[in-house]
Structures are given as C-alpha cells and as structure tokens.
Enzyme design. Structure first.
Site, PDB file in Angstrom:
ATOM      1  N   HIS A   1      33.215 -30.977  27.977  1.00 54.10           N
ATOM      2  CA  HIS A   1      33.674 -32.367  27.869  1.00 54.10           C
ATOM      3  C   HIS A   1      34.786 -32.492  26.825  1.00 54.10           C
ATOM      4  O   HIS A   1      35.808 -33.150  27.061  1.00 54.10           O
ATOM      5  CB  HIS A   1      32.512 -33.295  27.508  1.00 54.10           C
ATOM      6  CG  HIS A   1      32.925 -34.736  27.417  1.00 54.10           C
ATOM      7  ND1 HIS A   1      33.079 -35.536  28.530  1.00 54.10           N
ATOM      8  CD2 HIS A   1      33.258 -35.501  26.347  1.00 54.10           C
ATOM      9  CE1 HIS A   1      33.494 -36.734  28.144  1.00 54.10           C
ATOM     10  NE2 HIS A   1      33.603 -36.741  26.819  1.00 54.10           N
ATOM     11  N   TYR A   2      34.587 -31.850  25.684  1.00 59.62           N
ATOM     12  CA  TYR A   2      35.588 -31.875  24.612  1.00 59.62           C
ATOM     13  C   TYR A   2      36.909 -31.270  25.095  1.00 59.62           C
ATOM     14  O   TYR A   2      37.983 -31.836  24.880  1.00 59.62           O
ATOM     15  CB  TYR A   2      35.046 -31.095  23.406  1.00 59.62           C
ATOM     16  CG  TYR A   2      36.070 -30.804  22.342  1.00 59.62           C
ATOM     17  CD1 TYR A   2      36.538 -31.797  21.484  1.00 59.62           C
ATOM     18  CD2 TYR A   2      36.578 -29.511  22.185  1.00 59.62           C
ATOM     19  CE1 TYR A   2      37.483 -31.518  20.501  1.00 59.62           C
ATOM     20  CE2 TYR A   2      37.525 -29.228  21.208  1.00 59.62           C
ATOM     21  CZ  TYR A   2      37.971 -30.228  20.371  1.00 59.62           C
ATOM     22  OH  TYR A   2      38.908 -29.962  19.414  1.00 59.62           O
ATOM     23  N   LEU A   3      36.836 -30.139  25.746  1.00 62.18           N
ATOM     24  CA  LEU A   3      38.059 -29.457  26.208  1.00 62.18           C
ATOM     25  C   LEU A   3      38.774 -30.261  27.290  1.00 62.18           C
ATOM     26  O   LEU A   3      40.005 -30.276  27.347  1.00 62.18           O
ATOM     27  CB  LEU A   3      37.718 -28.051  26.718  1.00 62.18           C
ATOM     28  CG  LEU A   3      37.251 -27.060  25.640  1.00 62.18           C
ATOM     29  CD1 LEU A   3      36.768 -25.759  26.273  1.00 62.18           C
ATOM     30  CD2 LEU A   3      38.355 -26.783  24.619  1.00 62.18           C
TER      31      LEU A   3
ATOM     32  N   LYS B   1      40.631 -32.999  25.413  1.00 62.34           N
ATOM     33  CA  LYS B   1      41.823 -32.447  24.761  1.00 62.34           C
ATOM     34  C   LYS B   1      42.913 -32.136  25.792  1.00 62.34           C
ATOM     35  O   LYS B   1      44.092 -32.369  25.549  1.00 62.34           O
ATOM     36  CB  LYS B   1      41.479 -31.167  23.981  1.00 62.34           C
ATOM     37  CG  LYS B   1      40.553 -31.372  22.797  1.00 62.34           C
ATOM     38  CD  LYS B   1      41.116 -32.297  21.733  1.00 62.34           C
ATOM     39  CE  LYS B   1      42.229 -31.710  20.930  1.00 62.34           C
ATOM     40  NZ  LYS B   1      42.720 -32.657  19.882  1.00 62.34           N
TER      41      LYS B   1
ATOM     42  N   LEU C   1      31.353 -26.788  25.480  1.00 60.71           N
ATOM     43  CA  LEU C   1      32.487 -27.590  25.003  1.00 60.71           C
ATOM     44  C   LEU C   1      33.278 -28.219  26.155  1.00 60.71           C
ATOM     45  O   LEU C   1      34.377 -28.738  25.926  1.00 60.71           O
ATOM     46  CB  LEU C   1      33.427 -26.715  24.167  1.00 60.71           C
ATOM     47  CG  LEU C   1      32.884 -26.168  22.845  1.00 60.71           C
ATOM     48  CD1 LEU C   1      33.897 -25.229  22.203  1.00 60.71           C
ATOM     49  CD2 LEU C   1      32.547 -27.306  21.882  1.00 60.71           C
TER      50      LEU C   1
END
Length: 216
Positions: free
Chosen positions: A125-127, A130, A123
């Site tokens: 890239h997502y984190l 965010k 995760l």
C-alpha cells in the site's frame, strides 16, 4: 541564495536536510511545519517556517520558494488511510502548488520498489501511494529528481553510496547519506528529470551523482 521548502522538516531525514542546507552559502531552508509549537525548534536554528498541513490548503506555501524537497511521510505507525492522505495525496497537492508557482525543481524522497509494489506485500500500500505521487511528479512538467533509497537506517552517514536508475539489489542506506543525496540533487543540472535508486556503497556522493547525471 535559493529558498528551499522542506516538507517533512520535523522528520529524521528532513531535519538533517535542513542542517545541511543551513550550513551552505547557496541555499536557505524553509521548514514546512504542521503545528505552531514546532516553530521554536527552527527559529532557534535561524530557519524560516511556513505553517501548513499536507492534508489541507497548500498554495500559500510556495511564496518566495525556488525549489522543493519532499521528505514527508505519514510514518510507520499510521494506517493505510493516513498513508494515502499524506504520502500520496499530500505529495500530489504540493506538486500542484509547486507547478502553479513555477518552482525550478522538485526533489522527491521516494522508496525502492515503487516500480513493482506487489512484490513487497508488507509495504504494498505504501509503495503504491509513493508510486502515484512519483508518477504525478514525472507528468507535472516541473524539473524533478526522484530519489529511491533502500531501507533507511539511523547509522552515521559515510558519504559513500551506490546509485543507478535500477540497482537490481536490496540493501540499506543511512538517513544522513539520503539527506546529502537530496541536497546534491538541488543543483540544476544534476539528476535532472531522473529517478534513481540508492544504497550504501563505495563511491562518494558527489561523484556518484555527477556520473549518474551524465547518463541521463
């Protein structure tokens, strides 16, 4: 009656937020929708809509809006470019629009693990996306709350949680309970200018947020 703009209104958590707000006396939900054909769902609920794409122009979305809940996301099936475009840049643009309109509070649905994205390679890239949005909100000058839940489930909410600025553990929480947390944070004094992690637990949502707010 305060008008609350919900970004991500058609998602699982966003829809639940709207249902909760629609049953309150103090808040009037306004659904941010991307397509005209999504309008009917909300009109049937008696909920106002605003048409806008998080990847496009957003200044018009703040007309008459008092507070914002950002519960949007690109989804798990899209690639990294879409994650950057929606979860990061879309959120940043909506924060800027909210700042220009002087909204009274911005509630961000974030994720646990944004303080150290490299710890979760799947995760990462997502984190990172965010985290960029969260940091932008913190620096915006808008009164804010950032809610960082563990893994989201579709289980029925029990309205019992465990919250802290840092929990130092992993776990799950239902979308139902996250939606209630987001709505609770709309109250001006609660969790103001705070970020906190949330998992399922033993304490009632109301009591947990009030206790956390006293520490802030």
């Amino acid at each position: 009656m305060e008008n609350i703009l919900i970004a991500g209104a058609t998602g699982h958590t966003g829809k639940r937020v709207i249902e909760i707000l629609n049953s309150t006396e103090n808040f009037s939900p306004v659904a941010l929708i991307r397509k005209e054909d999504q309008k009917q769902i909300f009109e049937d609920m008696g909920v106002e809509t605003i048409l806008a794409d998080l990847e496009g122009e957003l200044d018009h979305t703040m007309q008459g809006i008092d507070k914002v809940i950002f519960a949007a996301g690109s989804g798990s099936t899209t690639g990294p470019e879409k994650t950057t475009a929606v979860d990061q840049n879309g959120a940043i643009k909506l924060i800027d629009a909210a700042k220009n309109a002087r909204v009274k509070k911005f509630i961000m649905l974030s994720a646990m693990g944004t303080d150290n994205p490299a710890q979760n390679k799947d995760l990462e890239h997502y984190l990172k996306a965010k985290k960029a949005a969260d940091d932008h909100l913190r620096e915006s000058g808008i009164p804010f709350t950032i809610v960082q839940p563990g893994a989201l489930t579709d289980d029925m909410g029990l309205a019992k949680v465990k919250v802290a600025e840092k929990l130092n553990e992993r776990g799950e929480i239902s979308r139902d309970d996250v939606a209630f947390l987001l709505v609770m944070c709309l109250a001006d004094p609660l969790a103001k200018n705070m970020s906190f992690e949330a998992l399922e637990g033993e304490e009632s949502i109301k009591s947990a947020i009030i206790s956390l707010s006293r520490l802030g």
